[in-house]
Enzyme design. Structure first.
Site, short mmCIF file in Angstrom:
data_model
loop_
_atom_site.label_atom_id
_atom_site.label_comp_id
_atom_site.label_asym_id
_atom_site.label_seq_id
_atom_site.Cartn_x
_atom_site.Cartn_y
_atom_site.Cartn_z
N ASP A 97 2.43 13.02 9.98
CA ASP A 97 1.37 12.18 9.29
C ASP A 97 1.44 10.88 10.05
O ASP A 97 2.22 10.00 9.23
CB ASP A 97 1.51 12.26 7.95
CG ASP A 97 0.53 11.64 7.27
OD1 ASP A 97 0.31 11.66 5.96
OD2 ASP A 97 -0.33 10.92 7.66
N LYS A 117 -6.73 5.11 9.34
CA LYS A 117 -6.83 3.87 9.50
C LYS A 117 -7.01 3.22 10.77
O LYS A 117 -8.26 2.84 10.98
CB LYS A 117 -5.34 3.66 8.94
CG LYS A 117 -4.93 3.84 7.48
CD LYS A 117 -3.53 3.65 7.05
CE LYS A 117 -3.32 4.30 5.64
NZ LYS A 117 -3.79 3.49 4.68
N TYR A 119 3.61 10.06 1.10
CA TYR A 119 2.28 10.14 0.68
C TYR A 119 1.28 10.61 1.79
O TYR A 119 1.60 10.19 2.83
CB TYR A 119 1.68 8.93 0.02
CG TYR A 119 0.44 8.96 -0.42
CD1 TYR A 119 -0.84 8.20 0.19
CD2 TYR A 119 -0.04 9.68 -1.60
CE1 TYR A 119 -2.13 8.43 -0.09
CE2 TYR A 119 -1.39 9.79 -2.17
CZ TYR A 119 -2.06 9.08 -1.30
OH TYR A 119 -3.56 9.18 -1.68
P1 KE4 Z 1 -6.75 8.14 3.12
O1 KE4 Z 1 -7.63 9.30 2.32
O2 KE4 Z 1 -6.54 7.03 2.07
O3 KE4 Z 1 -7.74 7.51 4.10
O4 KE4 Z 1 -5.41 8.38 3.66
C1 KE4 Z 1 -4.52 8.95 2.90
C2 KE4 Z 1 -3.24 8.71 3.64
C3 KE4 Z 1 -2.41 9.83 4.21
N1 KE4 Z 1 -1.25 9.71 4.99
C4 KE4 Z 1 -0.61 8.64 4.83
C5 KE4 Z 1 0.77 8.45 5.51
C6 KE4 Z 1 -1.11 7.54 3.93
O5 KE4 Z 1 -0.60 6.34 3.97
C7 KE4 Z 1 -2.48 7.71 3.49
C8 KE4 Z 1 -3.21 6.38 2.70
N2 KE4 Z 1 -2.42 5.24 2.32
C9 KE4 Z 1 -2.73 4.41 1.28
C10 KE4 Z 1 -1.57 3.23 1.22
N3 KE4 Z 1 -0.30 3.67 0.38
C11 KE4 Z 1 -4.12 4.27 1.34
C12 KE4 Z 1 -4.41 3.09 0.15
C13 KE4 Z 1 -4.90 3.58 -1.06
O6 KE4 Z 1 -4.46 4.62 -1.23
O7 KE4 Z 1 -6.23 3.11 -1.57
#
Ligand code: KE4
Length: 431
Positions: free
Chosen positions: A239, A267, A144
């Site tokens: 990523d 994060k 993801y």
């Molecule tokens: P954000 O747009 O949520 O800040 O980041 C996206 C993203 C990009 N790359 C990786 C490897 C990620 O894990 C994420 C976001 N992770 C999720 C957890 N599976 C955030 C939690 C959510 O979607 O509320």
């Protein structure tokens, strides 16, 4: 343990916010039931609206590596806020954090800040396309990278790489430009490159996957990605939104000694405030506007409060012995869970890298999305809720990693393990 106030809050939220949440995973669809609403948090724990306290093993999905409400972050944010909350003009706080990121992340020579991981990955993709003059992107099934259209594509049932959208609203053109291969499968990637030859702008990968649950690269996989991208002139994007500053000061690329062309971050870099970032070789990054012609922008990019929180976080992480403590916490948690599952004869897989932890309820070795999906998600849901009722908040999905912090000391982890032993014993007796 009653959660009446959380239930009422959820009903209130659903009247005004789609699904009652501002991010789908929070709605407990992966485990059933109704989400816990948080009143406050400190250290390794948070308290819900009903006054129940939980040991938090999610920590906002990764940002809170120092623990909730760490005084170093709070003090930095309060000091910054007293001088104003945003200027839309450059500040030295941005350079302060940029210099820290460049000092810590081996492959990053220049970095651009934004406000989320999604912005970071979508911007990195545009930059890769502009830099190479190519249009296609390769991702791995189960990884993801945020919710930009290009990444919401799953492996198609048909041809090896023709993807299918994960969501309505994604165009056929976008879908055509995203190719999907199985994680840990270098042969599949080589096949794609040999078929496409000069159309692939970049390969993006979670170098340690957190979004299938924790799935690790086979020996040689990351080096193989590096070699294939170099051979075919595509950029390699790590990523590290989840793994950056988490599994090592310099993330996976430091631990594994494989350097990508670009890295996306989020994060931890914001310490709980909205920060995303993408960085890489200067020759690539300097193609970005206003220096170059590849456009990318953001009203709150480099926000002074977020920069202050990120700097306080990274400076705390640079103190001696920090990553040894984080790794010990991850090991204690994961080894303890393994011992409990094994003692009760529960089929499982387990792994940790630093304080990023994961386990699957399957007898199969988990190396990709197909093997991750052999997990018993019904059993996971039962385990999740029994642990919740004993004051331990795990990720509300089998297909997510867990995150510990410097606030998860041995006694706290032993509390988690005692609850797990009690739950597994009870559940297994019922099975
Ligand atoms: P954000 O747009 O949520 O800040 O980041 C996206 C993203 C990009 N790359 C990786 C490897 C990620 O894990 C994420 C976001 N992770 C999720 C957890 N599976 C955030 C939690 C959510 O979607 O509320």
């Amino acid at each position: 343990m009653t959660r009446d106030r959380s239930h009422a809050a959820f009903e209130r939220a659903k009247a005004v916010i789609p699904g009652g949440v501002n991010s789908p995973v929070r709605a407990f669809k992966g485990v059933g039931g109704s989400p816990v609403f948080v009143r406050e948090a400190a250290g390794a724990r948070f308290t819900d609206l009903d006054g129940n306290t939980y040991i938090d093993c999610v920590m906002s999905w990764g940002p809170l590596i120092l623990g909730h409400a760490d005084h170093r972050i709070i003090d930095a944010v309060v000091r910054a806020a007293a001088r104003g909350t945003s200027y839309g003009a450059p500040t030295e706080a941005e350079s302060d954090l940029a210099e820290l990121v460049i000092a810590m992340v081996p492959s990053v020579e220049k970095v651009r800040f934004c406000s989320s991981g999604t912005e970071a990955t979508m911007s990195a993709l545009r930059l890769a396309r502009g830099f190479t003059g190519r249009e296609k992107v390769v991702k791995f099934a189960g990884c993801y990278h945020g919710h930009a259209d290009a990444f919401l594509i799953s492996a198609g049932s048909g041809a090896l790489t023709m993807g299918t959208p994960d969501s309505p609203g994604i165009t056929a053109g976008t879908t055509r430009d995203t190719l999907v291969v199985p994680y840990n499968d270098l042969d599949a990637l080589r096949t794609v490159f040999e078929a496409e030859r000069t159309t692939i702008a970049c390969v993006i990968v979670e170098p340690y996957v957190g979004n299938m649950g924790l799935v690790l690269p086979k020996p040689g996989f990351l080096a193989g990605l590096r070699a294939l991208c170099t051979e075919f002139g595509a950029l390699l994007i790590f990523d590290e939104v989840m793994t950056g500053f988490r599994v090592a000061p310099g993330g996976v690329q430091e631990r594994e000694g494989v350097l990508p062309d670009m890295t996306t971050l989020g994060k931890v870099i914001g310490g709980g405030l909205p920060v995303g970032a993408f960085g890489g070789r200067a020759e690539i990054m300097e193609k970005l506007s206003p220096l170059g012609s590849i456009y990318q922008a953001g009203t709150l990019s480099g926000n002074p409060l977020a920069m202050a929180a990120g700097r306080a976080t990274l400076e705390a992480l640079r103190e001696p012995g920090i990553y040894e403590r984080l790794d010990a916490a991850g090991a204690r948690f994961t080894t303890g869970m393994h011992d409990i599952f094994a003692r009760h004869g529960v089929a499982h897989q387990h792994a940790h890298r630093g304080s990023m932890v994961g386990f699957f309820f399957t007898a199969q070795d988990v190396v990709d999305l197909a093997s991750a999906k052999t997990s018993d998600t019904v059993f996971y849901g039962k385990f999740f809720h029994e642990m919740l009722d004993r004051g331990v908040y795990l990720a509300p999905s089998q297909f997510e990693a867990g995150f510990l912090s410097l606030a998860h000391d041995d006694a706290t982890i032993d509390e988690i393990l005692a609850a797990a032993d009690d739950v597994i014993g009870a559940l297994h007796a019922l099975a």
